[in-house]
Design a protein around this motif. Structure first.
Motif, PDB file in Angstrom:
ATOM      1  N   VAL A  87       0.831  -1.207   0.000  1.00  0.00           N
ATOM      2  CA  VAL A  87       0.000   0.000   0.000  1.00  0.00           C
ATOM      3  C   VAL A  87       0.865   1.256   0.000  1.00  0.00           C
ATOM      4  N   SER A  88       1.896   1.260   0.825  1.00  0.00           N
ATOM      5  CA  SER A  88       2.711   2.473   0.952  1.00  0.00           C
ATOM      6  C   SER A  88       3.646   2.694  -0.227  1.00  0.00           C
ATOM      7  N   SER A  89       4.028   1.640  -0.935  1.00  0.00           N
ATOM      8  CA  SER A  89       4.942   1.814  -2.062  1.00  0.00           C
ATOM      9  C   SER A  89       4.211   1.886  -3.394  1.00  0.00           C
ATOM     10  N   ASP A  90       2.904   1.910  -3.367  1.00  0.00           N
ATOM     11  CA  ASP A  90       2.123   1.955  -4.596  1.00  0.00           C
ATOM     12  C   ASP A  90       1.961   3.401  -5.045  1.00  0.00           C
ATOM     13  N   SER A  91       2.769   3.809  -5.981  1.00  0.00           N
ATOM     14  CA  SER A  91       2.692   5.183  -6.494  1.00  0.00           C
ATOM     15  C   SER A  91       1.866   5.264  -7.770  1.00  0.00           C
ATOM     16  N   THR A  94      -0.904   7.886  -7.901  1.00  0.00           N
ATOM     17  CA  THR A  94      -0.450   9.264  -8.032  1.00  0.00           C
ATOM     18  C   THR A  94      -0.119   9.602  -9.472  1.00  0.00           C
ATOM     19  N   PHE A  95       0.573   8.696 -10.137  1.00  0.00           N
ATOM     20  CA  PHE A  95       1.065   8.986 -11.479  1.00  0.00           C
ATOM     21  C   PHE A  95       0.182   8.461 -12.603  1.00  0.00           C
ATOM     22  N   ALA A  96      -0.839   7.703 -12.302  1.00  0.00           N
ATOM     23  CA  ALA A  96      -1.677   7.103 -13.338  1.00  0.00           C
ATOM     24  C   ALA A  96      -2.287   8.122 -14.294  1.00  0.00           C
ATOM     25  N   PRO A  97      -2.840   9.233 -13.815  1.00  0.00           N
ATOM     26  CA  PRO A  97      -3.409  10.189 -14.780  1.00  0.00           C
ATOM     27  C   PRO A  97      -2.373  10.758 -15.754  1.00  0.00           C
TER      28      PRO A  97
END
Length: 122
Positions: A87-91, A94-97
């Motif tokens: 969960v904490s390392s899933d960026s 944030t960057f998907a858009p």
């Protein structure tokens, strides 16, 4: 893997339905079909990322036995630490858009070329 397969199947089905819809109207506008399909592709990527985040969060929340929002004592296990790390390392959320834009543009170009080639063959 199942998410990628779901994305591909939904894209093919969506394009098929778009082409059938525009064929029934009598005119097939390749540019409009590509634009709508590319937007659908973009929002599909965003939806998959959101679903992935919800899944990771629910796995982590399953370790909170007393439902107080904190992990204490017996709630902290190796599996809980692994879920917390995911969960904490899933960026991706944030960057998907931003990352989905270039993929959608490439998808748009490839789809336009493919549909144009099929249209010229007829």
């Amino acid at each position: 893997m199942e998410k990628i397969l779901l994305l591909l199947v939904s894209q093919i089905l969506f394009i098929y339905l778009l082409i059938r819809y525009y064929k029934s109207k009598g005119t097939i506008n390749t540019s409009r079909i590509v634009l709508i399909a590319s937007l659908f592709f973009y929002f599909s990527i965003i939806a998959i990322v959101i679903i992935n985040n919800i899944t990771l969060r629910s796995k982590l929340d399953s370790f909170d036995l007393n439902h107080d929002g904190m992990f204490t004592g017996s709630e902290i296990t190796d599996a809980q630490k692994e879920a917390l790390q995911k969960v904490s390392s899933d960026s991706s959320s944030t960057f998907a858009p931003l990352v989905a834009i270039p993929y959608s543009l490439v998808y748009c170009l490839v789809l336009y070329v493919i549909l144009s080639l099929f249209r010229k063959q007829k």
